[in-house]
Scaffold this active site. Structure first.
Site, short mmCIF file in Angstrom:
data_model
loop_
_atom_site.label_atom_id
_atom_site.label_comp_id
_atom_site.label_asym_id
_atom_site.label_seq_id
_atom_site.Cartn_x
_atom_site.Cartn_y
_atom_site.Cartn_z
N LEU A 259 0.83 -1.21 0.00
CA LEU A 259 0.00 0.00 0.00
C LEU A 259 0.86 1.26 0.00
O LEU A 259 0.47 2.28 -0.57
CB LEU A 259 -0.94 -0.01 1.20
CG LEU A 259 -1.89 -1.22 1.30
CD1 LEU A 259 -2.97 -0.98 2.34
CD2 LEU A 259 -2.51 -1.55 -0.05
N GLY B 75 4.39 -1.27 9.52
CA GLY B 75 4.18 -2.24 10.59
C GLY B 75 4.05 -3.65 10.06
O GLY B 75 4.11 -3.89 8.85
N SER C 135 -7.38 -2.76 10.49
CA SER C 135 -7.65 -3.97 9.71
C SER C 135 -8.97 -4.62 10.10
O SER C 135 -9.44 -4.49 11.24
CB SER C 135 -6.51 -4.96 9.95
OG SER C 135 -6.82 -6.22 9.41
N HIS D 192 -9.10 -7.49 10.78
CA HIS D 192 -8.79 -8.52 11.79
C HIS D 192 -9.02 -8.03 13.21
O HIS D 192 -8.86 -8.79 14.16
CB HIS D 192 -7.39 -9.08 11.53
CG HIS D 192 -7.35 -9.77 10.20
ND1 HIS D 192 -8.00 -10.96 9.96
CD2 HIS D 192 -6.84 -9.37 9.01
CE1 HIS D 192 -7.87 -11.29 8.69
NE2 HIS D 192 -7.16 -10.34 8.08
N TYR E 80 -1.98 -10.04 15.67
CA TYR E 80 -1.97 -8.92 14.72
C TYR E 80 -3.24 -8.08 14.86
O TYR E 80 -3.19 -6.85 14.95
CB TYR E 80 -1.82 -9.50 13.30
CG TYR E 80 -2.16 -8.54 12.18
CD1 TYR E 80 -1.38 -7.43 11.93
CD2 TYR E 80 -3.29 -8.74 11.38
CE1 TYR E 80 -1.70 -6.54 10.91
CE2 TYR E 80 -3.61 -7.87 10.36
CZ TYR E 80 -2.82 -6.77 10.12
OH TYR E 80 -3.15 -5.89 9.12
N CYS F 156 -6.81 -5.14 0.41
CA CYS F 156 -6.45 -4.20 -0.65
C CYS F 156 -5.33 -4.78 -1.49
O CYS F 156 -4.15 -4.71 -1.14
CB CYS F 156 -6.05 -2.86 -0.04
SG CYS F 156 -5.91 -1.56 -1.27
N ARG G 201 -13.75 -15.09 -0.16
CA ARG G 201 -13.92 -14.13 0.94
C ARG G 201 -13.64 -12.69 0.49
O ARG G 201 -14.34 -11.76 0.85
CB ARG G 201 -12.97 -14.54 2.08
CG ARG G 201 -12.90 -13.54 3.20
CD ARG G 201 -11.94 -14.02 4.30
NE ARG G 201 -11.56 -12.93 5.15
CZ ARG G 201 -10.56 -12.08 4.89
NH1 ARG G 201 -9.82 -12.21 3.80
NH2 ARG G 201 -10.29 -11.10 5.73
#
Ligand code: NAI
Ligand code: 15L
Length: 267
Positions: A14, A72, A110, A112, A135, A165, A173
């Site tokens: 990204l 990160g 995220s 997540h 994470y 992305c 998914r």
């Protein structure tokens, strides 16, 4: 127009998109990563540093009036790696921003953070976090730091809970979670242009027919995703088998992260 826009994680997927497409937003792009980056072009500065190094991060942020924080660990790894980059690193970034006059921040959170919700649930940003991995937990921490610095000091952040992305959805998914690069860039542009940003949680997702997330609370940004993953559905059908109905990537929003083990210290 910003004077100096900092992009962390500039060597990553990204970050490279941002480097290419955010040029019109600032007089200078300051590009940073712990990894090596392509040499500086016109209107660019390169600063290689570890987000866990507090003094280096203070120097990095100094003189910037906008930050896109992509740096990160971006997948499940050991707690030690996550601790340095995503926990100490985010704290360092917010402290450095506070010292530098609180430039607006786009924080790459995220899906997540909420991966343990089922795919038949529709989510709004105010629903409790349900992280699916260390994470994901680190991104919950980042969101909490952003929220606290806003409430305590007025530091504005767009917390973008990015789905997936990539140039194209890679599996079934991602027909729900996909975010196109163009939609991401447009969202960043809006977050820097809106007169008052605050500290919203925005779902970083394109206008996918199969999406699970309700972005109506961030309409005031004036961002409307334009892409739709459905145009890739036939290609996915042709390329792979649909996962069984009880497979983690067919049941949970976080997909395979649900089954990730806790990683050892050097992993
Ligand atoms: P990436 O892994 O390609 O890029 C992350 C960059 O951060 C890498 O270049 C890496 O060298 C750098 N980095 C890692 N540890 C560092 C440290 N200690 N100090 C300085 N730099 C460090 O990830 P990607 O896909 O570009 O994602 C960017 C951000 O967006 C990440 O924060 C990720 O968690 C988040 N995100 C991305 C999604 C996606 O679908 N691409 C989905 C959800 C969130
Ligand atoms: C993420 O948070 C990761 O950074 C990215 O690599 C993908 O795994 C994405 O989520 C996803 O859930 O598809």
């Amino acid at each position: 127009m910003l004077k100096r826009l900092l992009i962390t994680g500039a060597a990553g997927g990204l970050g490279r998109i941002a480097r290419e497409h955010l040029v019109p937003m600032a007089e200078t792009l300051r590009l940073s990563d712990v990894a090596e980056m392509a040499p500086a072009g016109a209107k660019e500065e390169i600063v290689q540093c570890d987000l866990g190094d507090r003094d280096a991060v203070f120097d990095l942020v100094s003189g910037c009036d906008g930050i896109v924080h992509f740096g990160g660990i971006s997948v499940e790894k050991s707690f030690d790696l996550i601790l340095n980059a995503n926990i100490a690193g985010v704290y360092n970034l917010y402290e450095a921003a506070r010292a530098a006059g609180m430039p607006r921040i786009i924080f790459a959170s995220s899906n997540h953070t909420i991966g343990f919700y089922r795919q038949d649930q529709r989510l709004t940003p105010d629903m409790p976090m349900r992280p699916d991995s260390l994470y994901g937990v680190s991104k919950c921490f980042g969101e909490a730091i952003a929220s606290m610095y806003f409430d305590k000091f007025g530091q504005e952040t767009a917390i973008v809970r990015i789905g997936s992305c990539f140039p194209e959805p890679r599996d079934y998914r991602m027909l729900a979670t996909w975010l196109s690069a163009a939609d991401l860039v447009a969202l960043i542009e809006r977050a820097f242009s809106v007169p008052r940003l605050g500290c919203p949680i925005v779902w970083g997702v394109s206008d996918n027919d199969r999406a699970w997330w309700d972005n109506s609370s961030s309409r005031y940004l004036g961002w409307k995703a334009q892409d739709n993953a459905e145009r890739f559905a036939a290609a996915i059908d042709a390329r792979m088998e649909r996962p069984p109905a009880d497979a983690v990537d067919a049941v949970y929003q976080g997909g395979k992260f649900i089954d990730e083990p806790i990683h050892g210290s050097d992993d």
